[in-house]
Design a protein around this motif. Sequence first.
Motif, PDB file in Angstrom:
ATOM      1  N   ARG A  46      66.130  49.201  69.771  1.00 56.09           N
ATOM      2  CA  ARG A  46      65.423  48.253  68.906  1.00 56.09           C
ATOM      3  C   ARG A  46      64.758  47.114  69.656  1.00 56.09           C
ATOM      4  O   ARG A  46      63.881  46.462  69.110  1.00 56.09           O
ATOM      5  CB  ARG A  46      66.407  47.666  67.887  1.00 56.09           C
ATOM      6  CG  ARG A  46      66.918  48.711  66.932  1.00 56.09           C
ATOM      7  CD  ARG A  46      67.852  48.171  65.892  1.00 56.09           C
ATOM      8  NE  ARG A  46      67.746  46.753  65.676  1.00 56.09           N
ATOM      9  CZ  ARG A  46      68.684  46.013  65.164  1.00 56.09           C
ATOM     10  NH1 ARG A  46      69.824  46.549  64.838  1.00 56.09           N
ATOM     11  NH2 ARG A  46      68.515  44.724  64.972  1.00 56.09           N
ATOM     12  N   VAL A  47      65.178  46.821  70.874  1.00 60.51           N
ATOM     13  CA  VAL A  47      64.616  45.701  71.628  1.00 60.51           C
ATOM     14  C   VAL A  47      63.744  46.226  72.759  1.00 60.51           C
ATOM     15  O   VAL A  47      63.795  47.408  73.112  1.00 60.51           O
ATOM     16  CB  VAL A  47      65.722  44.780  72.192  1.00 60.51           C
ATOM     17  CG1 VAL A  47      66.533  44.165  71.087  1.00 60.51           C
ATOM     18  CG2 VAL A  47      66.605  45.518  73.156  1.00 60.51           C
ATOM     19  N   ASP A  48      62.941  45.344  73.327  1.00 59.45           N
ATOM     20  CA  ASP A  48      62.089  45.729  74.440  1.00 59.45           C
ATOM     21  C   ASP A  48      62.924  46.078  75.663  1.00 59.45           C
ATOM     22  O   ASP A  48      64.048  45.619  75.823  1.00 59.45           O
ATOM     23  CB  ASP A  48      61.141  44.578  74.795  1.00 59.45           C
ATOM     24  CG  ASP A  48      60.157  44.278  73.683  1.00 59.45           C
ATOM     25  OD1 ASP A  48      59.879  45.202  72.885  1.00 59.45           O
ATOM     26  OD2 ASP A  48      59.684  43.136  73.607  1.00 59.45           O
TER      27      ASP A  48
ATOM     28  N   GLY B 119      79.747  50.971  73.518  1.00 58.07           N
ATOM     29  CA  GLY B 119      78.667  51.817  74.034  1.00 58.07           C
ATOM     30  C   GLY B 119      77.656  52.174  72.968  1.00 58.07           C
ATOM     31  O   GLY B 119      76.447  52.165  73.208  1.00 58.07           O
ATOM     32  N   TYR B 120      78.130  52.498  71.769  1.00 60.49           N
ATOM     33  CA  TYR B 120      77.209  52.819  70.680  1.00 60.49           C
ATOM     34  C   TYR B 120      76.369  51.599  70.300  1.00 60.49           C
ATOM     35  O   TYR B 120      75.157  51.717  70.088  1.00 60.49           O
ATOM     36  CB  TYR B 120      77.965  53.330  69.460  1.00 60.49           C
ATOM     37  CG  TYR B 120      77.068  53.546  68.274  1.00 60.49           C
ATOM     38  CD1 TYR B 120      76.224  54.640  68.216  1.00 60.49           C
ATOM     39  CD2 TYR B 120      77.037  52.633  67.225  1.00 60.49           C
ATOM     40  CE1 TYR B 120      75.379  54.831  67.141  1.00 60.49           C
ATOM     41  CE2 TYR B 120      76.198  52.811  66.154  1.00 60.49           C
ATOM     42  CZ  TYR B 120      75.372  53.913  66.117  1.00 60.49           C
ATOM     43  OH  TYR B 120      74.532  54.086  65.056  1.00 60.49           O
ATOM     44  N   TYR B 121      77.006  50.432  70.224  1.00 64.37           N
ATOM     45  CA  TYR B 121      76.267  49.215  69.885  1.00 64.37           C
ATOM     46  C   TYR B 121      75.177  48.937  70.915  1.00 64.37           C
ATOM     47  O   TYR B 121      74.038  48.636  70.570  1.00 64.37           O
ATOM     48  CB  TYR B 121      77.201  48.017  69.766  1.00 64.37           C
ATOM     49  CG  TYR B 121      76.470  46.717  69.654  1.00 64.37           C
ATOM     50  CD1 TYR B 121      75.869  46.344  68.463  1.00 64.37           C
ATOM     51  CD2 TYR B 121      76.327  45.882  70.756  1.00 64.37           C
ATOM     52  CE1 TYR B 121      75.160  45.165  68.359  1.00 64.37           C
ATOM     53  CE2 TYR B 121      75.621  44.703  70.660  1.00 64.37           C
ATOM     54  CZ  TYR B 121      75.044  44.348  69.461  1.00 64.37           C
ATOM     55  OH  TYR B 121      74.339  43.180  69.379  1.00 64.37           O
ATOM     56  N   LEU B 122      75.518  49.034  72.195  1.00 63.68           N
ATOM     57  CA  LEU B 122      74.530  48.756  73.237  1.00 63.68           C
ATOM     58  C   LEU B 122      73.406  49.790  73.235  1.00 63.68           C
ATOM     59  O   LEU B 122      72.239  49.444  73.402  1.00 63.68           O
ATOM     60  CB  LEU B 122      75.213  48.701  74.602  1.00 63.68           C
ATOM     61  CG  LEU B 122      76.102  47.486  74.849  1.00 63.68           C
ATOM     62  CD1 LEU B 122      76.852  47.644  76.157  1.00 63.68           C
ATOM     63  CD2 LEU B 122      75.292  46.214  74.844  1.00 63.68           C
ATOM     64  N   ALA B 123      73.748  51.060  73.031  1.00 65.55           N
ATOM     65  CA  ALA B 123      72.715  52.093  72.988  1.00 65.55           C
ATOM     66  C   ALA B 123      71.834  51.930  71.755  1.00 65.55           C
ATOM     67  O   ALA B 123      70.616  52.109  71.816  1.00 65.55           O
ATOM     68  CB  ALA B 123      73.364  53.472  72.999  1.00 65.55           C
TER      69      ALA B 123
END
Length: 132
Positions: free
Chosen positions: A55-57, A46-50
């Motif tokens: 950082r990405v569009d 969850g932290y990685y995805l958040a």
Amino acid sequence: MKIQGRMFLWLSLFLLAMAIVYGLWSKEPVGTTALFLSFGLSVMIGYYLAFTARRVDTGAQDRENAEVSDDAGELGFFSPHSWQPLALALGGAFIFLSVAVGWWLAFFSAPLLLIGLFGWVFEYYRGADQRY
């Protein structure tokens, strides 16, 4: 990615609550440990995805009014064919088989495992398929 990150963070809260309830109720250490480890893994994902969503569009999956066609197009580069995973799988299978058969088999399967690993990692750094 923002929605998936939130889903995993909510899942981690649920897993934490279930780990505490299960640990207090059953007093069984293996299941409690598994639930706490699942909580930790869910927090990491969850932290990685958040973190990545910042950082990405914004993707089509993050917009309420998105159409299916908004996500069309190239998603990335995927290797069309490679023999390296086969060598890696055979080397890994023989390494694990050496636990049952005898450790002497590990000496013969370790080179196959290393050839598959290095070949798969570096297959696009040489020859006609060189990308970098």
